[in-house]
Design an enzyme around this catalytic site. Structure first.
Site, PDB file in Angstrom:
ATOM      1  CG  PHE A   1      -2.075  -0.876   1.216  1.00 46.58           C
ATOM      2  CD1 PHE A   1      -3.303  -0.433   0.745  1.00 46.58           C
ATOM      3  CD2 PHE A   1      -1.975  -2.185   1.675  1.00 46.58           C
ATOM      4  CE1 PHE A   1      -4.405  -1.270   0.724  1.00 46.58           C
ATOM      5  CE2 PHE A   1      -3.072  -3.044   1.660  1.00 46.58           C
ATOM      6  CZ  PHE A   1      -4.299  -2.579   1.181  1.00 46.58           C
ATOM      7  CG  ASP A   2       0.951   5.820  -1.866  1.00 53.48           C
ATOM      8  OD1 ASP A   2       2.106   6.119  -1.507  1.00 53.48           O
ATOM      9  OD2 ASP A   2       0.074   6.657  -2.134  1.00 53.48           O
ATOM     10  CG  PHE A   3       1.331   6.628   4.526  1.00 49.04           C
ATOM     11  CD1 PHE A   3       1.564   5.713   5.532  1.00 49.04           C
ATOM     12  CD2 PHE A   3       0.770   7.856   4.860  1.00 49.04           C
ATOM     13  CE1 PHE A   3       1.237   5.999   6.852  1.00 49.04           C
ATOM     14  CE2 PHE A   3       0.444   8.156   6.165  1.00 49.04           C
ATOM     15  CZ  PHE A   3       0.675   7.231   7.170  1.00 49.04           C
ATOM     16  CG  ASP A   4       1.306  10.908   2.124  1.00 48.20           C
ATOM     17  OD1 ASP A   4       1.007  11.759   2.970  1.00 48.20           O
ATOM     18  OD2 ASP A   4       2.383  10.274   2.146  1.00 48.20           O
TER      19      ASP A   4
END
Length: 217
Positions: A7-10
């Site tokens: 997963f990416d964060f922002d």
């Protein structure tokens, strides 16, 4: 089909825009820049050094100082001005219950990502959190962060077909493709269907529930 989920964060796990935008304001005020704040949305995702050079048009000699100015606000208040997207925690919990390995792969400094996840009581949901080095010099581009996640979790060439990158910008898709595996663009963050079509995302999914149904059936 997919066993390792990155997963990416922002813009993917959390809407971090409030704290990030306030931190951008801090830089704009410091340098007395004439900036249309509408461009801030385009600056969530890429490394800070790229945004400050390409969007704020700061000279190379000022980039390190600009990052320090940004962090004056971000480290104190900004990083915690974040909202977890509805349905994301439930999605990750269901993926974990199904035996999937769950990782974070973000261009945000790893230290900050872990601190935010801990504050939001989410750190335990991830098998590993991979992010940029604090100086944002050696490990900041998405491909470098993904490679860091792979190296620390024994994910080799034979396992790449079981990997899926989930993110809201073309940086996530491009990083996954450069590493040789598939990526899903999600529409609850800062990206758009048009962006994902242009960068060749393998899948485009609208909600966390759609991601769950796609991965788990």
């Amino acid at each position: 089909m997919f066993q390792y989920i990155l997963f990416d964060f922002d813009g993917t796990l959390m809407d971090t825009s409030e704290g990030v935008f306030h931190s951008f304001d801090h830089v704009v005020e410091h340098y007395k820049l004439n900036i249309d704040k509408a461009v801030y949305n385009t600056m969530i995702g890429p490394p800070l050094k790229d945004s400050f050079a390409n969007t704020f048009k700061l000279p190379k000699s000022e980039i390190t100082n600009a990052i320090n100015v940004y962090r004056e606000y971000y480290e104190k208040d900004g990083m915690f001005e974040a909202r977890v997207y509805d349905g994301v925690v439930e999605l990750i919990e269901k993926l974990r219950c199904a035996g999937k390995k769950i990782f974070v792969a973000t261009s945000k400094p790893q230290l900050y990502a872990k601190q935010i996840l801990e504050r939001k009581n989410m750190l335990h949901l991830f098998d590993f959190v991979g992010g940029a080095d604090l100086e944002e010099q050696n490990r900041v581009n998405k491909i470098d962060v993904i490679n860091f996640v792979f190296e620390n979790n024994g994910i080799d060439e034979e396992k790449k077909h079981q990997c899926l990158m989930i993110g809201d910008r073309h940086f996530d898709v491009n990083g996954a493709h450069q590493m040789g595996f598939k990526a899903a663009g999600i529409l609850w963050g800062f990206g758009s269907r048009k962006e994902f079509e242009e960068c060749g995302a393998d899948y485009v999914l609208k909600t966390p529930r759609d991601v769950e149904k796609f991965i788990l059936g």
